[in-house]
Design a protein around this motif. Structure first.
Motif, mmCIF file in Angstrom:
data_model
loop_
_atom_site.group_PDB
_atom_site.id
_atom_site.type_symbol
_atom_site.label_atom_id
_atom_site.label_comp_id
_atom_site.label_asym_id
_atom_site.label_seq_id
_atom_site.Cartn_x
_atom_site.Cartn_y
_atom_site.Cartn_z
ATOM 1 N N ARG A 67 -6.758 -7.784 3.473
ATOM 2 C CA ARG A 67 -6.348 -8.614 4.242
ATOM 3 C C ARG A 67 -7.019 -8.306 5.621
ATOM 4 N NH1 ARG A 67 -1.252 -6.346 2.638
ATOM 5 N NH2 ARG A 67 -0.852 -5.126 4.552
ATOM 6 N N HIS A 68 -7.877 -7.585 5.750
ATOM 7 C CA HIS A 68 -8.694 -7.339 7.047
ATOM 8 C C HIS A 68 -10.143 -7.615 6.506
ATOM 9 C CE1 HIS A 68 -5.693 -5.965 9.965
ATOM 10 N NE2 HIS A 68 -5.277 -5.468 9.062
ATOM 11 N N GLY A 69 -10.584 -8.138 5.501
ATOM 12 C CA GLY A 69 -11.913 -8.485 5.151
ATOM 13 C C GLY A 69 -12.757 -7.260 4.683
ATOM 14 N N VAL A 70 -12.174 -6.205 4.423
ATOM 15 C CA VAL A 70 -12.795 -4.946 3.895
ATOM 16 C C VAL A 70 -13.218 -4.876 2.430
ATOM 17 C CG1 VAL A 70 -12.978 -2.557 3.803
ATOM 18 C CG2 VAL A 70 -11.758 -3.563 5.751
ATOM 19 N N ASP A 71 -14.541 -5.002 2.250
ATOM 20 C CA ASP A 71 -14.809 -4.916 0.688
ATOM 21 C C ASP A 71 -14.627 -3.719 0.120
ATOM 22 O OD1 ASP A 71 -15.882 -5.345 -1.716
ATOM 23 O OD2 ASP A 71 -18.047 -5.471 -1.203
ATOM 24 N N THR A 72 -13.552 -3.681 -0.928
ATOM 25 C CA THR A 72 -13.178 -2.276 -1.482
ATOM 26 C C THR A 72 -13.498 -2.244 -3.064
ATOM 27 O OG1 THR A 72 -11.203 -3.273 -2.201
ATOM 28 C CG2 THR A 72 -11.267 -2.236 -0.030
ATOM 29 N N GLN B 266 -8.304 7.449 2.911
ATOM 30 C CA GLN B 266 -6.881 7.627 2.552
ATOM 31 C C GLN B 266 -6.931 7.159 1.066
ATOM 32 O OE1 GLN B 266 -3.985 5.243 5.070
ATOM 33 N NE2 GLN B 266 -4.687 6.605 6.723
ATOM 34 N N VAL B 267 -7.680 6.177 0.470
ATOM 35 C CA VAL B 267 -7.676 6.039 -0.762
ATOM 36 C C VAL B 267 -8.212 7.142 -1.777
ATOM 37 C CG1 VAL B 267 -8.781 4.452 -2.609
ATOM 38 C CG2 VAL B 267 -7.904 3.366 -0.667
ATOM 39 N N ASP B 268 -9.335 7.892 -1.196
ATOM 40 C CA ASP B 268 -9.911 8.785 -1.834
ATOM 41 C C ASP B 268 -8.817 9.990 -1.844
ATOM 42 O OD1 ASP B 268 -12.269 7.508 -2.303
ATOM 43 O OD2 ASP B 268 -13.158 8.710 -0.372
ATOM 44 N N GLU B 269 -7.910 10.349 -0.822
ATOM 45 C CA GLU B 269 -7.025 11.307 -0.839
ATOM 46 C C GLU B 269 -6.107 11.015 -1.909
ATOM 47 O OE1 GLU B 269 -6.125 14.787 -0.021
ATOM 48 O OE2 GLU B 269 -8.088 14.196 0.660
ATOM 49 N N ARG B 270 -5.589 9.907 -2.000
ATOM 50 C CA ARG B 270 -4.501 9.393 -3.121
ATOM 51 C C ARG B 270 -5.151 9.550 -4.502
ATOM 52 N NH1 ARG B 270 -1.922 11.092 -0.313
ATOM 53 N NH2 ARG B 270 -1.024 10.464 1.527
ATOM 54 N N ASP C 247 -1.618 -0.501 -2.031
ATOM 55 C CA ASP C 247 -0.986 -1.067 -0.830
ATOM 56 C C ASP C 247 -2.007 -0.781 0.145
ATOM 57 O OD1 ASP C 247 1.597 -1.521 -1.679
ATOM 58 O OD2 ASP C 247 2.321 0.267 -0.867
ATOM 59 N N LEU C 248 -2.990 0.165 -0.105
ATOM 60 C CA LEU C 248 -4.224 0.328 0.690
ATOM 61 C C LEU C 248 -5.181 -0.447 0.458
ATOM 62 C CD1 LEU C 248 -4.138 4.425 0.862
ATOM 63 C CD2 LEU C 248 -3.753 3.039 2.927
ATOM 64 N N LEU C 249 -5.504 -0.789 -0.692
ATOM 65 C CA LEU C 249 -6.461 -1.708 -1.039
ATOM 66 C C LEU C 249 -5.897 -3.170 -0.587
ATOM 67 C CD1 LEU C 249 -7.633 -0.570 -4.596
ATOM 68 C CD2 LEU C 249 -8.832 -0.050 -2.717
#
Length: 71
Positions: free
Chosen positions: A47-52, A11-15, A40-42
């Motif tokens: 919040r879910h512990g995903v390293d972005t 979704q981030v890549d698409e945006r 918002d996506l980041l």
């Protein structure tokens, strides 16, 4: 990478792609909307512990901020 993280990354890549299109077209309002959606996506990922950390160049988001001028 979990399925959740993969979907978020996609979704981030698409945006990011739509942000580039909006920048090329000079559509300031859309630039800001896409930038906000990416943030918002980041935030959701964080919040879910995903390293972005390597997903988005911070300078790209700075240019999509309503306070910055787009050239």
């Amino acid at each position: 990478m979990s399925e959740f993280a993969t979907v978020l990354r996609d979704q981030v890549d698409e945006r990011l792609k739509t942000l580039v299109v909006a920048r090329r077209a000079g559509l300031d309002h859309e630039i800001h909307l896409h930038g906000a959606r990416i943030r918002d996506l980041l935030d959701l990922a964080a919040r879910h512990g995903v390293d972005t950390g390597d997903w988005v160049d911070p300078a790209v988001l700075d240019l999509a901020s309503p306070d910055e001028s787009i050239s």
